[in-house]
Design an enzyme around this catalytic site. Structure first.
Site, PDB file in Angstrom:
ATOM      1  N   LYS A 177       0.832  -1.212   0.000  1.00 40.90           N
ATOM      2  CA  LYS A 177       0.000   0.000   0.000  1.00 40.90           C
ATOM      3  C   LYS A 177       0.865   1.259   0.000  1.00 40.90           C
ATOM      4  O   LYS A 177       0.526   2.226  -0.690  1.00 40.90           O
ATOM      5  CB  LYS A 177      -0.904   0.009   1.239  1.00 40.90           C
ATOM      6  N   GLU A 208      -4.800   7.468   7.245  1.00 38.99           N
ATOM      7  CA  GLU A 208      -5.491   8.015   6.091  1.00 38.99           C
ATOM      8  C   GLU A 208      -6.703   8.784   6.569  1.00 38.99           C
ATOM      9  O   GLU A 208      -7.323   8.427   7.565  1.00 38.99           O
ATOM     10  CB  GLU A 208      -5.996   6.821   5.265  1.00 38.99           C
ATOM     11  N   HIS A 223     -16.463  -5.254   3.839  1.00 43.60           N
ATOM     12  CA  HIS A 223     -15.469  -4.995   2.801  1.00 43.60           C
ATOM     13  C   HIS A 223     -15.470  -6.037   1.695  1.00 43.60           C
ATOM     14  O   HIS A 223     -14.511  -6.171   0.949  1.00 43.60           O
ATOM     15  CB  HIS A 223     -14.069  -4.852   3.394  1.00 43.60           C
ATOM     16  N   ARG A 273      -4.650  -8.317 -11.081  1.00 42.17           N
ATOM     17  CA  ARG A 273      -5.214  -9.606 -11.499  1.00 42.17           C
ATOM     18  C   ARG A 273      -6.606  -9.359 -12.073  1.00 42.17           C
ATOM     19  O   ARG A 273      -7.095  -8.239 -12.061  1.00 42.17           O
ATOM     20  CB  ARG A 273      -5.330 -10.524 -10.283  1.00 42.17           C
TER      21      ARG A 273
END
Lengths: 500, 169, 500, 169
Positions: free
Chosen positions: A116, A199, A234, A291
């Site tokens: 990340k 964040e 999620h 992917r």
């Protein structure tokens, strides 16, 4: 072109890849765990080899065994599908070393996309906005000091995290310390890495992602966005293309941002750049999924481009024949993921045997399925049964078709998400396109169960069924039987008497 | 033929008469109903009631039948007079065994952790065993008080749905 | 919009219409013959009523009974599908009188379209070329005198004919007299009309048709052509869109011709203008089919327009929302008709029970089916089981998908056209697009049966199956049983001994 | 267990041995073959032979089994030793009955026209009866010479496939 491809996956995606290979005249090699001997991908591939016991760690994740099968069966390429080894740079590297083509980006690119912090740095380099935050490996003290710079609420995320693990929302500074501890500990236990970053936490953002396609020469296209805001824990539940809030201008800006990111990491393969989009249509880069995505069919249906065949052609070194101006979108596509789970019990997985399985069909309906009637959904893997996709000339038609298809979709023996999805398709907020990442949670809270409408029919049918069963069981009445007895039965009776 | 059917929380008396072809006359709690019903396959029936067409699937469920009608699933118990009497007897026998509790696996799963040992006292709501299915852990609890009599599994063992795990008396 | 539509048809097309209605929130009424009580269209409609015994003349063609059902069930419109009453002006007129909307053109328009001579006159009026010929009701003497004007070979056709009946090719004048007799007699016996006309017989023409859509205001669109040259006994077998020989310029000219014809007869509804196209791409008008065509899905897949929903909207008085410039074509679609027939026995119909029925699916595959596993194909009606349609980005991709889908399509218990269609999809001339109306006949002559490749596998599987069956039948061997006997069995045996 | 299998025009001797799990060893005319075979449903098997995967469907056909492999259909007859002996006996009995010919309906159809009457002489190739299925007429012919002994149907009658129509001796 390859002559034989090994598919290092199971379920619907293995079947999707098999179909693409068959169309191209490429032979297919399936691998399977001991729990999957009867699975559809084993039956539909040209060749099939067992790679170990049921648990993924002992079978579908055993890079060494899979490479061994590839060598023995003389496969010249490996398609990893999604999940399992698909985002594992070490596996890609092992393939490269073994001289077998890994259908995906280079291991170098995968490493970058998998981190990340590294991918946030890449975004800054190529000028793509990210969610405000600090993407270094921070100490606890640094977080406590710098969190107020970004402004609460903030998100603490494990650097190696994914799927919501190692993630905590912090609404005020008093919650910070315990959230840091929790994130680090989950990061350590799930991914072996306690590093975290922080964040800005966006209020009710949309999750919108951009599909890209890049060949080995660096020629890179964007194929349009997918709206993936409908998530629970999620995990995406419903995806669609285009997004109800998209404009041609925003699509172009987001598409060009995705292409810049792909070029920046020398991307090759189909791939997806994920973004959050706020109420003012500002977009923030999240990550690149290096992917094929589960939800790739909605892009296939709106662009007419087969993404799996594109992946294979790119991996075989063929250049993309299309220019960006030639990418055209038509109509609207929606995908619903059909899970073996109990919507009434917090969506708990519900493995078991599919006593009945009657998937829907019809104009505009596609069902990418990995199961069949009689199949026993194993407890070891993801409980997705199939992906149901509906295409329509506009969003209204797509929703109408999806609703009918869901109502026609019969799965008995286990519980599934189908009844829940039927309700989502009838929800006024969904129909208006008024969705964000908090939609499902709020929807679950506000929805009421409908009163059943067909009780009497159920009662009548069950009574007739019981009557027919009972009639089968009971011997015919003696009076009637005497008249109807067959000469064969009489002869047999006669013989039996003589033998005594 | 007479049946006693339970759907939702109501019991109904149903009389089924076989008419010509695919036609039946039902009397549901004394109200007559003509039904055109054809068996399509092992599980599937086509019903026409006053012109309205229904496709119904019937499979054996936990309650005797799980009945599917246009996306709804109804649990329906249908018993003959004889079966009804038999059930009443069985219910009495079960009442005599009261206090005995068998904790079974709700679905195919793996035993993660045993929370009790044989001889241990448990109270209502106490956790007894933790099982895992599809990466989700599930704690199974005792509904009554009693003593752990028997543990039929060990940690790490994989079991099928319905498998008895712990017996409490 | 209508609230309830009666569908005066059976099989796959009844299901196709039911699907369209459900998407639009319109309730459906099915009708059925006594032979069709278990048919899929009866099960999937909201309401269903029996209209008579098995033979069509006593059920699906009984206009009076069907109208009675429509009145009783309060249907506000009737969709006739194709075949049966769909081209019967008297039925349309009866609907008009009963105040029930017939989903099709006016009875006046249908009369005109149903007459070959009247529609040839219409074509002349609007300046659309027809096959050179003389379209009056000719006497035998006139034919003998005027045939040489047109030039041999010529075709003698019954004026009321269709489906190849009452049609004769005449290669020289010596054959004329007997051909006239045969045509008149077939015209009389099949259609009750001995009138004939003559036409130039084209050598190896293509059969290409143009789909149109016209609303009640006269706004008329063409939706592109379908190549339908693959026919046997004048019945279409494989259809595709676009035609391999089509150019944008020719499509526009043929499309505009079709629109002119439609306007000329005040056409309203979806409809099709059929043409013959010769080797020099000259086109000649044949007839207007004033109804939905069997092969409409290939147009739906290339244009993205739902033709059945369009028909219903037009009949409900809604204007077409599209302009001609907005009609766009994408990719290529092929349809194969799957019949219950024996390709090895001159395609003789093969009714019976579908012991196994596993239709294919996958990206780009649509199967419009009217049957299910366990269904008994009745002897009374058309033996079509389903229409398999494949869409691809280009013709190559569509053929590849169709070939795979056909190979996946399992029907056991009866014979079907599937093995034949697999061979057509692999034929080099077909793949080149080099087809005309004589293709199938020539193909049947030149093809050789392939040697079976999987004999040994069949042998091995059958042996294991026999072994398992035998094992089930036989009691376990005594020695083995003694060791494995259960305590329950022992207890039972013990009790039995005591009771003696 | 030993079987005699006929496929195409060849007969094979097959020995089936049950190995562990889904594995079998077959000896086909003395040649050994290891097969991994799982039964998926009533009719469907998944076979893996030396790594190659096959889906095979087996249904009862006219010959004992119709076996579907990748679009091909094979008629396979598999008999145990006992069944084989039994069949040989039956065949002799049939031979004794030679000259007897039963004309049967090739598919579900309707009798359109009888071309012969009881007692009538027929020669090989003579038309005996006309049946119709799906709007196509079909003339059924005698394969041998003989006398019409029995007519089991009348004109206009609907019959199922395999129904005996006319018996000639």
């Amino acid at each position: 072109m390859f002559s034989k491809i090994l598919i290092a996956n199971r379920g619907e995606i293995a079947l999707r890849v098999i179909r693409a290979c068959r169309e191209m005249g490429v032979r297919t090699v399936a691998i399977y765990s001991e729990a999957d001997r009867s699975a559809l991908h084993v039956r539909k591939a040209d060749e099939a080899y067992c790679v170990g016991p049921a648990p993924s760690a002992q079978s579908y994740l055993r890079a060494d065994r899979i490479l061994e099968v590839a060598r023995q069966s003389r496969a010249d390429a490996i398609h990893p599908g999604y999940g399992f080894l698909s985002e594992n740079p070490a596996f890609a590297e092992a393939c490269e070393k073994a001289g077998i083509v890994f259908i995906g980006p280079s291991s170098e690119t995968m490493k970058l996309c998998g981190s990340k912090t590294a991918s946030r740095r890449l975004a800054k380099q190529v000028g793509v906005p990210t969610v405000p935050g600090i993407d270094q490996d921070l100490t606890d003290e640094e977080i406590l000091r710098r969190a107020p710079e970004i402004g609460f609420p903030i998100l603490i995320k494990a650097a190696a995290g994914g799927g919501g693990k190692g993630m905590r929302v912090v609404r005020e500074s008093a919650e910070l310390a315990s959230a840091i501890r929790a994130s680090r500990s989950e990061g350590q236990s799930s991914f072996g890495d306690p590093a975290v970053f922080i964040e800005k936490y966006l209020i009710r953002p949309r999750h919108i992602e951009m599909q890209i396609l890049a060949d080995a020469t660096g020629h890179t296209l964007y194929l349009g966005e997918r709206e993936c805001s409908l998530q629970r824990r999620h995990q995406k539940v419903v995806e669609e293309a285009p997004s109800p809030v998209m404009t041609a201008e925003l699509r172009q800006r987001m598409g060009e941002a995705a292409v810049a990111l792909a070029r920046g990491c020398r991307y090759r393969n189909a791939g997806t750049a994920e973004f959050l989009v706020d109420a003012d249509r500002n977009f923030y880069f999240l990550e690149i999924n290096a992917r094929l995505q589960v939800e790739h069919p909605v892009t296939e249906l709106t662009t007419g481009i087969d993404l799996v065949k594109s992946q294979i052609r790119i991996a075989a070194g063929e250049p993309l024949a299309l220019r960006q101006e030639e990418v055209e979108w038509r109509g609207h596509a929606i995908e619903c993921r059909i899970y073996a789970e109990d919507p009434a019990n917090n969506f708990a997985p519900f493995p078991g045997k599919l006593i009945l399985y009657r998937p829907p069909s019809g104009p505009g309906i596609r069902n990418d399925s990995g199961v069949y009637e009689g199949f026993e959904v194993p407890i070891y893997y993801d409980p997705m049964l199939s992906k149901l996709i509906a295409w329509g000339r506009d969003r209204h038609e797509a929703i109408g078709r999806m609703r009918q298809a869901l109502q026609d979709y019969l799965v008995a023996g286990i519980k599934t998400s189908i009844p829940f999805l039927v309700e989502v398709m009838a929800d006024p907020a969904f129909i208006k396109g008024d969705v964000d990442t908090t939609f499902i949670e709020a929807f679950v809270k506000r929805k009421k169960m409908d009163e059943p409408r067909h009780r009497e029919v159920g009662l009548v049918a069950a009574a007739i069924h019981a009557y027919l069963m009972e009639k089968e069981r009971r011997p015919p009445a003696p009076a009637a039987a005497a008249g109807a007895v067959s000469p064969w039965a009489l002869a047999a009776r006669h013989n039996a008497l003589r033998r005594r | 033929m007479e049946f006693f059917a339970r759907i939702g929380d109501k019991e109904h008396r149903i009389e089924v008469t076989d008419l010509e072809g695919s036609h039946y006359r039902l009397s549901v709690d004394g109200v007559a109903r003509d039904v055109d019903c054809v068996r399509i396959s092992e599980s599937c029936y086509s019903l026409i009631l006053d012109g309205t067409s229904y496709e119904v699937d019937i499979i054996r469920g936990v309650n005797p039948y799980a009945v599917w009608v246009k996306g709804e699933v109804h649990d329906v118990e249908v018993l003959t007079e004889r079966e009804k009497r038999l059930k009443a007897v069985t219910r009495k026998a079960a009442a005599a065994q009261e206090g005995r509790q068998v904790i079974t696996a709700p679905m195919p799963s793996k035993v993660v952790r045993l929370l009790v040992a044989v001889g241990e006292q448990v109270n209502p709501g106490n956790g007894v065993i933790v099982v895992e299915a599809m990466k989700m852990e599930n704690e199974l609890r005792s509904t009554g008080a009693g003593t752990v009599r028997e543990i039929r599994v060990k940690e790490g063992e994989a079991v099928v749905g319905g498998h008895p795990l712990v017996i409490i008396e």
